[in-house]
Design a protein around this motif. Structure first.
Motif, PDB file in Angstrom:
ATOM      1  N   ARG A 411       0.824  -1.211   0.000  1.00 42.71           N
ATOM      2  CA  ARG A 411       0.000   0.000   0.000  1.00 42.71           C
ATOM      3  C   ARG A 411       0.857   1.259   0.000  1.00 42.71           C
ATOM      4  N   SER A 412       2.130   1.151   0.378  1.00 41.55           N
ATOM      5  CA  SER A 412       3.026   2.301   0.331  1.00 41.55           C
ATOM      6  C   SER A 412       4.457   1.796   0.407  1.00 41.55           C
ATOM      7  N   MET A 413       5.401   2.663   0.008  1.00 46.75           N
ATOM      8  CA  MET A 413       6.816   2.310   0.116  1.00 46.75           C
ATOM      9  C   MET A 413       7.232   2.214   1.567  1.00 46.75           C
ATOM     10  N   ALA A 425      12.671  -9.554   0.363  1.00 45.21           N
ATOM     11  CA  ALA A 425      12.574 -10.987   0.081  1.00 45.21           C
ATOM     12  C   ALA A 425      11.177 -11.363  -0.399  1.00 45.21           C
ATOM     13  N   LEU A 426      10.152 -10.757   0.201  1.00 48.14           N
ATOM     14  CA  LEU A 426       8.780 -11.048  -0.216  1.00 48.14           C
ATOM     15  C   LEU A 426       8.517 -10.532  -1.618  1.00 48.14           C
ATOM     16  N   LEU A 427       9.007  -9.354  -1.944  1.00 49.68           N
ATOM     17  CA  LEU A 427       8.805  -8.814  -3.284  1.00 49.68           C
ATOM     18  C   LEU A 427       9.451  -9.709  -4.333  1.00 49.68           C
ATOM     19  N   ARG A 428      10.628 -10.248  -4.020  1.00 53.47           N
ATOM     20  CA  ARG A 428      11.294 -11.135  -4.973  1.00 53.47           C
ATOM     21  C   ARG A 428      10.557 -12.454  -5.122  1.00 53.47           C
ATOM     22  N   ALA A 429       9.980 -12.940  -4.037  1.00 58.98           N
ATOM     23  CA  ALA A 429       9.308 -14.228  -4.087  1.00 58.98           C
ATOM     24  C   ALA A 429       7.924 -14.142  -4.715  1.00 58.98           C
ATOM     25  N   SER A 430       7.374 -12.939  -4.817  1.00 56.54           N
ATOM     26  CA  SER A 430       6.004 -12.783  -5.308  1.00 56.54           C
ATOM     27  C   SER A 430       5.940 -12.975  -6.816  1.00 56.54           C
ATOM     28  N   GLU A 431       4.921 -13.682  -7.249  1.00 54.84           N
ATOM     29  CA  GLU A 431       4.690 -13.837  -8.683  1.00 54.84           C
ATOM     30  C   GLU A 431       4.395 -12.491  -9.326  1.00 54.84           C
ATOM     31  N   LEU A 432       3.775 -11.609  -8.551  1.00 60.15           N
ATOM     32  CA  LEU A 432       3.414 -10.296  -9.066  1.00 60.15           C
ATOM     33  C   LEU A 432       3.346  -9.325  -7.894  1.00 60.15           C
ATOM     34  N   VAL A 433       3.719  -8.075  -8.135  1.00 58.35           N
ATOM     35  CA  VAL A 433       3.623  -7.012  -7.140  1.00 58.35           C
ATOM     36  C   VAL A 433       2.641  -5.979  -7.684  1.00 58.35           C
ATOM     37  N   LEU A 434       1.651  -5.613  -6.859  1.00 57.42           N
ATOM     38  CA  LEU A 434       0.559  -4.759  -7.315  1.00 57.42           C
ATOM     39  C   LEU A 434       0.618  -3.386  -6.641  1.00 57.42           C
ATOM     40  N   PRO A 435       1.434  -2.467  -7.135  1.00 61.24           N
ATOM     41  CA  PRO A 435       1.436  -1.110  -6.559  1.00 61.24           C
ATOM     42  C   PRO A 435       0.109  -0.416  -6.836  1.00 61.24           C
ATOM     43  N   VAL A 436      -0.290   0.462  -5.914  1.00 55.75           N
ATOM     44  CA  VAL A 436      -1.609   1.087  -6.023  1.00 55.75           C
ATOM     45  C   VAL A 436      -1.567   2.436  -6.729  1.00 55.75           C
ATOM     46  N   SER A 437      -0.377   2.933  -7.059  1.00 56.86           N
ATOM     47  CA  SER A 437      -0.276   4.247  -7.699  1.00 56.86           C
ATOM     48  C   SER A 437       0.896   4.258  -8.662  1.00 56.86           C
ATOM     49  N   LEU A 440       4.238   4.689  -6.683  1.00 57.20           N
ATOM     50  CA  LEU A 440       4.742   3.459  -6.080  1.00 57.20           C
ATOM     51  C   LEU A 440       5.227   2.489  -7.152  1.00 57.20           C
ATOM     52  N   GLU A 441       4.575   2.494  -8.299  1.00 61.32           N
ATOM     53  CA  GLU A 441       5.011   1.644  -9.414  1.00 61.32           C
ATOM     54  C   GLU A 441       6.425   2.013  -9.854  1.00 61.32           C
ATOM     55  N   ARG A 442       6.730   3.297  -9.923  1.00 61.26           N
ATOM     56  CA  ARG A 442       8.078   3.721 -10.294  1.00 61.26           C
ATOM     57  C   ARG A 442       9.093   3.300  -9.244  1.00 61.26           C
ATOM     58  N   GLN A 443       8.724   3.370  -7.975  1.00 57.76           N
ATOM     59  CA  GLN A 443       9.657   2.990  -6.915  1.00 57.76           C
ATOM     60  C   GLN A 443       9.944   1.488  -6.907  1.00 57.76           C
ATOM     61  N   PRO A 584     -14.497  18.460  -4.940  1.00 64.92           N
ATOM     62  CA  PRO A 584     -13.158  18.833  -5.432  1.00 64.92           C
ATOM     63  C   PRO A 584     -12.148  18.643  -4.303  1.00 64.92           C
ATOM     64  N   ILE A 585     -10.884  18.477  -4.664  1.00 63.68           N
ATOM     65  CA  ILE A 585      -9.860  18.127  -3.681  1.00 63.68           C
ATOM     66  C   ILE A 585      -8.711  19.113  -3.741  1.00 63.68           C
ATOM     67  N   VAL A 586      -8.218  19.499  -2.581  1.00 63.81           N
ATOM     68  CA  VAL A 586      -6.956  20.225  -2.469  1.00 63.81           C
ATOM     69  C   VAL A 586      -6.014  19.311  -1.685  1.00 63.81           C
ATOM     70  N   ALA A 587      -4.880  18.961  -2.290  1.00 67.98           N
ATOM     71  CA  ALA A 587      -3.981  17.989  -1.669  1.00 67.98           C
ATOM     72  C   ALA A 587      -2.536  18.379  -1.877  1.00 67.98           C
ATOM     73  N   MET A 588      -1.681  17.952  -0.949  1.00 67.23           N
ATOM     74  CA  MET A 588      -0.240  18.118  -1.115  1.00 67.23           C
ATOM     75  C   MET A 588       0.301  16.949  -1.941  1.00 67.23           C
ATOM     76  N   ARG A 589       1.378  17.218  -2.653  1.00 70.76           N
ATOM     77  CA  ARG A 589       1.988  16.199  -3.513  1.00 70.76           C
ATOM     78  C   ARG A 589       2.787  15.215  -2.654  1.00 70.76           C
ATOM     79  N   ALA A 590       2.095  14.360  -1.954  1.00 73.84           N
ATOM     80  CA  ALA A 590       2.730  13.356  -1.094  1.00 73.84           C
ATOM     81  C   ALA A 590       2.314  11.970  -1.552  1.00 73.84           C
ATOM     82  N   GLY A 591       3.284  11.079  -1.673  1.00 78.91           N
ATOM     83  CA  GLY A 591       2.971   9.698  -2.030  1.00 78.91           C
ATOM     84  C   GLY A 591       2.212   9.600  -3.337  1.00 78.91           C
ATOM     85  N   GLY A 592       1.095   8.854  -3.296  1.00 77.54           N
ATOM     86  CA  GLY A 592       0.311   8.619  -4.499  1.00 77.54           C
ATOM     87  C   GLY A 592      -0.804   9.611  -4.730  1.00 77.54           C
TER      88      GLY A 592
END
Length: 661
Positions: A411-413, A425-437, A440-443, A584-592
């Motif tokens: 869900r986050s880095m 180790a878990l990321l390497r063992a996983s058949e697939l990693v599903l980033p939510v944004s 996170l996909e770039r990271q 409408p949303i006002v948000a800071m550029r944090a995470g996803g």
């Protein structure tokens, strides 16, 4: 001063002793200058170079690692079997039925009596690939792919012959090993008779390009390890070697050992224009696997019974939607606060592990979750495991049912960094990693990733005029007021204090602004007191933590949503709830946050921690009701098409069943 030659000799003897204690095969070490080896008449390497024996006591050896991944009594296709020494071991010790492929006639003559069936010829010839036709549980490429002109074509062609659940195993030299890097720094690239720079190698691979080769061939890497080698001047203790090699595999791994599962199943004609995959599942004419019922085990350290939060709500929504779509869900989590061991909730069966701290990672959790999987997965018929934020590390290395389809949902880095080295180790063992944004996909781009966003039940946030009127009247806000909403745990990292400072500045310009803060936490009381003292002109209602069913009423009462979070989250669920509520949303550029908010279309994004810019963006929306409504409608349309749980969960199940990302 000691003689340099004596010092080098002493280091060589010490290194040899250490390697013998560690069980390192000297043949796997990077080559050093040695007398030239014998060559065959045609100039190729003599077949004796590729002969050998299987010795399971040599743990740090590619053949040993490959053999340990091959199930007993399985059907094996060994490409490049050389003299058949590995086939002989598989046949005699594991009762496997081995078909060997070898192009060297002399090596093939020796291998004839060691394989059940032997095919002599070049594996890159189309007619030879056709002669390999059959159904195999395991296809082995032991130090072969680097010798091929087009390994991708060979991999893809032979993977068609995998039986359902079959795997491709390969050992591949690592051209980025420290020894090669050192030689390049010295300006040397000298081919040798064996090793990483074997003069017969046509292709060279790094860790990333080896994984990419499997992906291009339609294979998903399900397990990965390697054979490591360290400099003689830096030879770590035996107990530290595996950890160090897994931490920096691109530097210390001499060879990578990969296991790949086919993601593109063989399709055979079926009545009505459809096709049939090997497991019997019908495919539509367009090639997509239709939705059939599966049994999934969701592994999470926290669920809805442990408290309220984004991950807990995510697990609840997933349980509801999987049940709606006809799937079976088992949830494995930490101990319940009241000691219960099992319950049925939201269409799922929840299993609580006694002896584990509720809601927290611990050595007891890693141990007990693995034991539980060993005891129950086969009985429950688990098809796949969905790990939530690194929770399934305890299952890494377990080869039982379901675990081969281990899918990590980070869900986050922060969740990755907080669990190092287990997270890696878990990321390497996983058949697939599903980033939510996208962020996170770039990271996580070094792993096999497929972006699947967070999701919500959008119908829960439909327009509700009676609730809007009731909440506003109860809090003392008029219809003409512009109400901003903030939802979250009241901690510093959530940035609610920054949002209130921005609201105070905007309210001095436009007194129509009012604020609702939903959430509790350790800083709730001090934050409310500080706000009353420092910004008495700001109309703000702190309503505390509320059940999820009540939160939708506060969204209905609001005119805009604020997310001043400083935390690097994957994709905050509150953003999706605000869009589904037409805010409408006002948000800071944090995470996803940028993945959820389209700047200028569904909301406004400001630099991280910039209270002045946040106040300016907030003030601009307070003064422009038409713009607020336009942004709210655009956000609602996006919530329905991209973040509705029915849409996302259907895609998630397809991916977990092996459909292309």
């Amino acid at each position: 001063m000691p003689d340099p030659r004596a010092r080098r000799a002493w280091r060589a003897r010490a290194g040899a002793r250490a390697r013998r204690r560690a069980g390192v095969d000297p043949a796997q070490l990077p080559p050093h200058p040695r007398p030239p080896r014998a060559r065959a008449a045609d100039g190729g390497v003599s077949v004796t170079v590729y002969d050998g024996a299987i010795d399971l006591s040599m743990a740090n050896n590619s053949r040993t690692r490959l053999v340990r991944w091959i199930p007993a009594k399985s059907r094996v296709l060994e490409v490049g079997c050389a003299t058949g020494f590995m086939a002989e071991y598989l046949t005699r010790r594991l009762a496997c039925r081995v078909t060997g492929v070898e192009r060297d006639p002399e090596a093939a003559r020796i291998a004839t009596g060691r394989c059940e069936r032997l095919i002599v010829g070049d594996v890159e010839e189309p007619d030879l690939i056709a002669r390999c036709a059959g159904e195999y549980d395991t296809i082995v490429f032991a130090d072969v792919l680097e010798h091929l002109r087009d390994p991708e074509v060979v991999l893809r062609s032979l993977a068609r012959y995998l039986a359902p659940g079959g795997r491709v195993l390969a050992s591949i030299p690592n051209v980025a090993h420290w020894s090669i890097r050192w030689r390049l720094l010295a300006g040397r690239w000298n081919y040798q008779d064996r090793g990483i720079l074997d003069r017969s190698h046509l292709r060279f691979f790094t860790r990333r390009s080896a994984h990419a080769l499997f992906a291009r061939a339609g294979l998903t890497v399900t397990r990965a390890t390697g054979v490591y080698g360290f400099p003689r001047v830096f030879y770590p203790p035996e107990t530290a070697q595996p950890w160090l090699a897994s931490t920096l595999p691109g530097v210390f791994m001499i060879q990578f050992i990969l296991e790949g599962a086919g993601t593109r199943a063989i399709a055979t004609p079926a009545p009505g224009g459809a096709t049939t995959a090997p497991g019997g599942a019908a495919r539509a004419p367009g090639g997509r696997v239709p939705l059939t019922a599966v049994t999934i085990c969701l592994v999470a350290r926290r669920v809805w019974t442990h408290g309220l939060g984004g991950m807990e709500e995510h697990c609840r929504n997933l349980a509801i939607e999987l049940g709606r779509q006809g799937h079976t869900l088992h949830v494995l989590t930490t101990a319940h606060l009241d000691g219960r061991s099992r319950e049925e909730a939201y269409g799922a069966t929840v299993h609580y592990l006694h002896g584990t701290p509720p809601g927290d990672y611990s050595s007891a959790w890693w141990r007990e979750s693995r034991l539980w999987a060993c005891e129950h997965f086969e009985r429950l018929g688990v098809d796949a495991v969905l790990s939530m934020s690194m929770a399934a590390y305890g299952l890494v290395g377990h080869a039982g049912p379901g675990v081969r389809r281990l899918v990590e949902f980070p869900r986050s880095m922060l969740s990755v960094l907080a669990t190092l080295p287990k997270g890696r180790a878990l990321l390497r063992a996983s058949e697939l990693v599903l980033p939510v944004s996208r962020e996170l996909e770039r990271q996580l781009r070094g792993y096999r990733v497929c972006r699947v966003p967070n999701f919500i039940e959008t119908s829960e946030f439909a327009e509700n005029p009676p609730a809007r009127a009731e909440v506003r009247a109860r809090l003392g806000f008029a219809d003409q007021d512009c109400v901003a909403l903030m939802v979250g745990t009241l901690t510093r990292q959530k940035g609610i204090h920054l949002g209130l400072r921005a609201c105070a500045a905007a309210a001095r310009v436009d007194p129509a602004l009012a604020v609702i803060v939903v959430g509790g936490g350790p800083e709730a009381a001090p934050l409310e007191a500080a706000t009353r003292r420092q910004a008495p002109h700001l109309r703000v209602a702190f309503v505390g933590a509320r059940p999820h069913a009540d939160v939708a009423r506060f969204y209905a009462a609001a005119d805009m949503f604020l997310l001043p979070s400083l935390r690097q989250e994957g994709l905050p669920t509150t953003l999706l709830e605000a869009m589904a509520s037409r805010l409408p949303i006002v948000a800071m550029r944090a995470g996803g946050a940028p993945s959820g908010v389209t700047h200028g279309e569904t909301g406004l994004l400001v630099p991280l921690g910039d209270v002045r810019a946040f106040a300016d963006a907030l003030g601009a929306l307070v003064a422009d009701p038409d713009r607020r409504r336009t942004m709210g409608r655009a956000g609602y349309a996006r919530a329905l098409t991209e973040f509705d749980q029915a849409v996302v969960v259907r895609r998630l199940v397809d991916i977990m069943k092996g459909a292309p990302c």
